[in-house]
Design an enzyme around this catalytic site. Sequence first.
Site, PDB file in Angstrom:
ATOM      1  N   ASP A  54       0.799  -1.080   0.031  1.00  0.00           N
ATOM      2  CA  ASP A  54       0.034   0.014   0.038  1.00  0.00           C
ATOM      3  C   ASP A  54       0.876   1.314   0.149  1.00  0.00           C
ATOM      4  OD1 ASP A  54      -2.920   1.031   0.967  1.00  0.00           O
ATOM      5  OD2 ASP A  54      -1.558   2.230   1.784  1.00  0.00           O
ATOM      6  N   LYS A  84      -2.727   5.813  -4.313  1.00  0.00           N
ATOM      7  CA  LYS A  84      -3.518   7.013  -3.899  1.00  0.00           C
ATOM      8  C   LYS A  84      -3.269   8.091  -4.679  1.00  0.00           C
ATOM      9  CE  LYS A  84      -3.566   4.920   0.486  1.00  0.00           C
ATOM     10  NZ  LYS A  84      -2.246   4.498   0.926  1.00  0.00           N
TER      11      LYS A  84
END
Length: 288
Positions: A54, A84
């Site tokens: 992540d 992101k």
Amino acid sequence: MAAEGRPGPGGVPTVPVASGHSIPVLGLGTSHRGGYSHAAVVHALQNCGIRHIDTAKRYGCESLLQRAIRDSGVKREDLWITTKLWHSDYGYENTKKACLESCERLGVGYLDLYLIHWPDAQIPGKSNREVRAETWSAMEELYEKGLCKSIGVSNFLISHLEQLKEDCVLTPHVNQVEYHPFQRPQELVDYCRSRDIVFEGYCPLAKGEALSHPTVIQLAKKYGRTPAQICIRWSIQNGIVTIPKSTKAERIEENCKVFDFTIAEDDVEILNGMHDGRHVSWDPSFIV
């Protein structure tokens, strides 16, 4: 409700996502804070069964991860890579461009999961709701084209998700939110489950604050585990896809050894009772 399904490529259990894919319930978080360790990421991939990474544009380590993934020898198709979109890239065209740039930095042809990082758009002359809807439309297009296998949001509350539901077509596949014994937003978790949105939790150790709590220490002794393992196992047993961060190989190894024991329901309830609403990260509750 433990977030554990069939084992993935690294042996870590996975849970199904509404996109038709399966996400490992344990990931390795990266950050712009606390540095970045190439050796630790390679160790996690080669020796700890980690297949879920992540990251985010804001963390500044996407290109570093490209090298770590390459050096690990793990095949791209065996990995789950999340990154992101930062608010400086919100908007329809900017979102599509930013996604391609993230793919390039990571050295991949697609993302397993792309998240809108934060609900506040900070674009003069436009409401947050308007910008989020415009941005999400681009995310939907990236998903339909296969550039993002799954799409989602981060730090979104029920109000933000309800607006998206009214303004857009696709429901986010994932919502990644702060989650630890002091911050257990059960109403948001239940809402996400009701809409088939996978709930991911970051900061599972409350940036270390949970590790020195007497209750966590007591349970660690009871189960013959470390306080970090108790926090991570508790999160997973509560049905949360859990993403601890570390730049130390030995800590990553410790954090991964959470699938060979179970915390009794009574003890899960004791940990649940530690919730006091505190945030150790961003608090999105003031964002409309």
